[in-house]
Design an enzyme around this catalytic site. Structure first.
Site, PDB file in Angstrom:
ATOM      1  N   GLU A   1      -0.510  -8.857   9.949  1.00 27.25           N
ATOM      2  CA  GLU A   1      -1.522  -9.585  10.708  1.00 27.25           C
ATOM      3  C   GLU A   1      -1.678 -11.029  10.234  1.00 27.25           C
ATOM      4  O   GLU A   1      -2.516 -11.765  10.742  1.00 27.25           O
ATOM      5  CB  GLU A   1      -2.874  -8.869  10.607  1.00 27.25           C
ATOM      6  CG  GLU A   1      -3.033  -7.728  11.583  1.00 27.25           C
ATOM      7  CD  GLU A   1      -1.980  -6.634  11.397  1.00 27.25           C
ATOM      8  OE1 GLU A   1      -1.224  -6.396  12.358  1.00 27.25           O
ATOM      9  OE2 GLU A   1      -1.908  -6.034  10.319  1.00 27.25           O
TER      10      GLU A   1
ATOM     11  N   SER B   1       3.344  -5.347   3.080  1.00 26.03           N
ATOM     12  CA  SER B   1       2.283  -5.297   4.080  1.00 26.03           C
ATOM     13  C   SER B   1       1.802  -6.715   4.374  1.00 26.03           C
ATOM     14  O   SER B   1       2.041  -7.638   3.591  1.00 26.03           O
ATOM     15  CB  SER B   1       1.108  -4.451   3.568  1.00 26.03           C
ATOM     16  OG  SER B   1       1.505  -3.135   3.255  1.00 26.03           O
ATOM     17  N   GLY B   2       1.086  -6.860   5.507  1.00 25.09           N
ATOM     18  CA  GLY B   2       0.525  -8.158   5.848  1.00 25.09           C
ATOM     19  C   GLY B   2       0.899  -8.655   7.222  1.00 25.09           C
ATOM     20  O   GLY B   2       0.837  -9.852   7.502  1.00 25.09           O
TER      21      GLY B   2
ATOM     22  N   THR C   1       0.798  -1.227   0.000  1.00 26.70           N
ATOM     23  CA  THR C   1       0.000   0.000   0.000  1.00 26.70           C
ATOM     24  C   THR C   1       0.830   1.276   0.000  1.00 26.70           C
ATOM     25  O   THR C   1       0.284   2.360  -0.209  1.00 26.70           O
ATOM     26  CB  THR C   1      -0.914   0.036   1.245  1.00 26.70           C
ATOM     27  OG1 THR C   1      -0.109  -0.051   2.431  1.00 26.70           O
ATOM     28  CG2 THR C   1      -1.919  -1.113   1.230  1.00 26.70           C
TER      29      THR C   1
ATOM     30  N   TRP D   1      -6.686  11.089  10.807  1.00 24.50           N
ATOM     31  CA  TRP D   1      -6.186   9.933  10.072  1.00 24.50           C
ATOM     32  C   TRP D   1      -5.530  10.341   8.752  1.00 24.50           C
ATOM     33  O   TRP D   1      -5.322   9.516   7.868  1.00 24.50           O
ATOM     34  CB  TRP D   1      -7.312   8.930   9.816  1.00 24.50           C
ATOM     35  CG  TRP D   1      -6.826   7.528   9.654  1.00 24.50           C
ATOM     36  CD1 TRP D   1      -6.748   6.808   8.505  1.00 24.50           C
ATOM     37  CD2 TRP D   1      -6.353   6.652  10.698  1.00 24.50           C
ATOM     38  NE1 TRP D   1      -6.243   5.551   8.748  1.00 24.50           N
ATOM     39  CE2 TRP D   1      -5.997   5.431  10.093  1.00 24.50           C
ATOM     40  CE3 TRP D   1      -6.181   6.796  12.080  1.00 24.50           C
ATOM     41  CZ2 TRP D   1      -5.487   4.358  10.822  1.00 24.50           C
ATOM     42  CZ3 TRP D   1      -5.682   5.738  12.785  1.00 24.50           C
ATOM     43  CH2 TRP D   1      -5.339   4.536  12.175  1.00 24.50           C
TER      44      TRP D   1
ATOM     45  N   ASP E   1       0.340  -4.505  19.487  1.00 22.86           N
ATOM     46  CA  ASP E   1       0.323  -4.081  18.086  1.00 22.86           C
ATOM     47  C   ASP E   1       0.846  -2.658  17.927  1.00 22.86           C
ATOM     48  O   ASP E   1       0.340  -1.887  17.118  1.00 22.86           O
ATOM     49  CB  ASP E   1      -1.080  -4.204  17.470  1.00 22.86           C
ATOM     50  CG  ASP E   1      -1.050  -4.016  15.957  1.00 22.86           C
ATOM     51  OD1 ASP E   1      -0.064  -4.419  15.324  1.00 22.86           O
ATOM     52  OD2 ASP E   1      -2.014  -3.454  15.400  1.00 22.86           O
TER      53      ASP E   1
END
Length: 585
Positions: free
Chosen positions: A194, A191-192, A176, A492, A322
């Protein structure tokens, strides 16, 4: 894959005449911050300061700022628009949700071409179908896609030059971030985090897309250089138990910065996998670094030519909330002339590091009521409040929740991906932050490729009734918060500063705002019609200064925000590029 060309003939003629010989050089990339009629890098410069020397729009004139044109990203593919526009040779390039890219005539706002990546079924993005931007070099524009691919397009036509696989999306990988260009190499992360993937930084040749080097960021994995094995990251099992390093997380999902003075790439590594810290640290004493799970939740200094790690700094050893370590690292010079890095971590602390070797200088909290640690010691390690770590997962084996704690900040962080800005005018950083906490508990978990690898449950809760978002002006020398701008909904989106004494940012309620950089006073705003989670930019053309931002609500908050998501569920999605200039200019 299909490309659309939808433009008036006059725009195509103008494009052909202006870009016939357009070639972005390393020198232009290196000086992107000071070449004010272009933006070819994420962050308006590879140091990620997001500061512009333009001052035509200033605290006095900004009241006359009006829309010049607006462009719709169109169709039903909206969701979160977290991108930063690029501008080169009369063309604006904007990435959109679902891995799309648009070329727009900056004079008229008319579309020149559009590229749609045509994503496969089964992609596994964690936090919305967003894209955070592109990079320009030579006669190409580069951007990544949600199915973990890197695409090079011709600047003039949008035709695909090459398309390379970063990783396997079916295993949970995605991409991303905006790529980074250094000396003819295009640098990407992944990314990834999780899904039990392994974080990595890759460097490719911009002409061919072929890999030059790779650097996994979890110890025990082997890097490569020119197609051959290079060196192992760290030392096998030094800080990881058993085989857990094989699925250790540490996604490099936000991309990196580049410090030309020390010739160093700086990338952040995300959360270790699984979230459940007991599985990674059972029986490990707090003393020492045996259970630190390197190099997750860390910042890494990397040699751009070889991919070798020069230094590391871990913000959250033994991470269990996290608290990713990916937040951007910004190079700057402090008021005493020292070359420094600054980073506002997801864990709620603002860190200053030495630029030469990444050594710890100092850290201060920038959000309220931090509960997981009482402070940061003289070596940069957190002073843990051990009773604020989630419970043993074996207590949940009968289907009940494990021991639950209320932790601050929430797993979405004191600051998440949204980039802060530094002002060369004031010497301060302007940090978009959020005041929230979470109930978090551990649950049993086992690894399965392509499945979420958490081992924790959570619910985010606001700390205060009247606001969640807080844009803070921080003095990096002292850590003092000079002022803050409070917002009811979470912040954000990105921040930009200018020599005109302004701080630009947007809110989920749709307001695009300019503040006085010294006082925090609101001096201008415009309602864009949808929540802003994008990144503002400014440039000049034909003697006039322009400001642009992309509006379109989405991202992680409405997906993961718990009670906070319910509080902002009235906000509308959208997809619009807004461009402003002074009336009469």
């Amino acid at each position: 894959m299909k490309r659309f060309i939808m433009a008036a003939s006059v725009s195509l003629m103008a494009l052909a005449s202006t870009q016939a010989t357009a070639q972005v050089t390393e020198e232009e990339v290196a000086n992107d911050q000071t070449i004010t009629d272009q933006i070819v890098t994420n962050g308006m410069g590879r140091n990620l300061q997001r500061y512009s020397p333009l001052d035509q729009i200033n605290t006095d004139s900004v009241q006359n700022l009006v829309p010049a044109w607006a462009f719709s990203l169109g169709g039903e593919k909206q969701r979160g628009q977290e991108t930063q526009p690029l501008v080169y040779d009369g063309i604006m390039y904007v990435t959109g949700s679902y891995s799309r890219l648009y070329a727009i005539d900056v004079h008229t706002g008319e579309e020149i071409w559009q590229y749609d990546a045509r994503l496969p079924e089964g992609i596994l993005p964690c936090c919305d179908v967003i894209n955070r931007g592109a990079a320009i070099y030579g006669d190409k524009i580069f951007f990544g896609t949600l199915d973990a691919r890197l695409v090079a397009l011709d600047l003039k036509t949008g035709d695909v030059v090459w398309n390379k696989k970063i990783a396997d999306y079916r295993a949970g990988y995605s991409y991303t971030a905006a790529p980074l260009i250094v000396n003819g190499l295009i640098i990407t992360g992944n990314s990834g985090g999780e899904f039990g993937i392994v974080g990595e930084v890759q460097a490719r040749d911009t002409e061919t897309g072929e890999l030059v080097w790779t650097r996994p960021v979890i110890e025990g994995h082997m890097g490569t250089l020119n197609g051959e094995e290079s060196t192992m990251t760290g030392t096998l099992n030094a800080t990881w138990p058993g085989d857990m390093w094989k699925t250790g997380g540490g996604a490099t999902w936000l991309g990196g910065s580049y410090d030309i003075e020390t010739d160093t790439l700086v990338f952040g590594a995300g959360n270790p996998a699984p979230w459940n810290s007991h599985l990674r640290n059972a029986g490990t004493p707090v003393e020492g670094n045996a259970g630190d799970n390197l190099y997750a939740a860390s910042r890494l200094g990397i040699d751009p030519a070889t991919g070798e790690i020069k230094w590391h700094f871990q913000t959250t050893p033994r991470e269990g909330w996290d608290f990713d370590g990916v937040n951007e690292v910004v190079a700057y010079t402090d008021r005493d002339g020292n070359d420094r890095f600054a980073t506002a971590d997801r864990n709620g602390f603002f860190y200053v590091l030495n630029r030469e070797d990444g050594a710890f200088v100092h850290a201060t909290p920038f959000v309220r009521d931090i509960s997981w640690a009482s402070g940061i010691d003289e070596n940069g390690r957190p002073i843990y409040n051990e009773d604020n770590r989630p419970g043993d997962p074996t207590a949940a084996s009968d289907g009940d929740k494990g021991e639950m704690v209320f932790a601050v900040p929430s797993f979405l962080g004191g600051k998440n991906w949204m980039p802060m800005a530094y002002s060369q005018r004031t010497g301060n950083f302007y940090v978009p932050s959020n005041e929230w906490g979470m109930d978090i508990w551990n649950e049993p978990v086992t690894y399965r490729e392509g499945a979420a690898y958490l081992g924790s449950g959570f619910t985010i809760k606001p700390l205060f009734e009247d606001y969640i978002g807080s844009l803070k002006a921080i003095d990096p020398d002292s850590g003092d918060i000079k002022w803050e701008y409070r917002n009811e909904a979470p912040l954000w989106g990105g921040v930009m500063t200018t020599a005109g004494g302004l701080v630009f940012f947007g809110t989920p309620e749709g307001k695009f705002i300019a503040l006085n950089d010294e006082t925090g006073e609101e001096v201008w705003s415009f309602q864009t019609g949808s929540g802003i989670v994008g990144q503002p930019v400014t440039w000049e053309m034909d003697g006039a200064q322009y400001v642009s931002v992309v509006s379109g609500w989405g991202g992680a908050v409405p997906l993961w925000g718990g009670e906070v998501a319910n509080r902002v569920n009235y906000l509308n999605q959208g997809g619009m590029v807004w461009t402003f200039k002074l009336a009469g200019s």
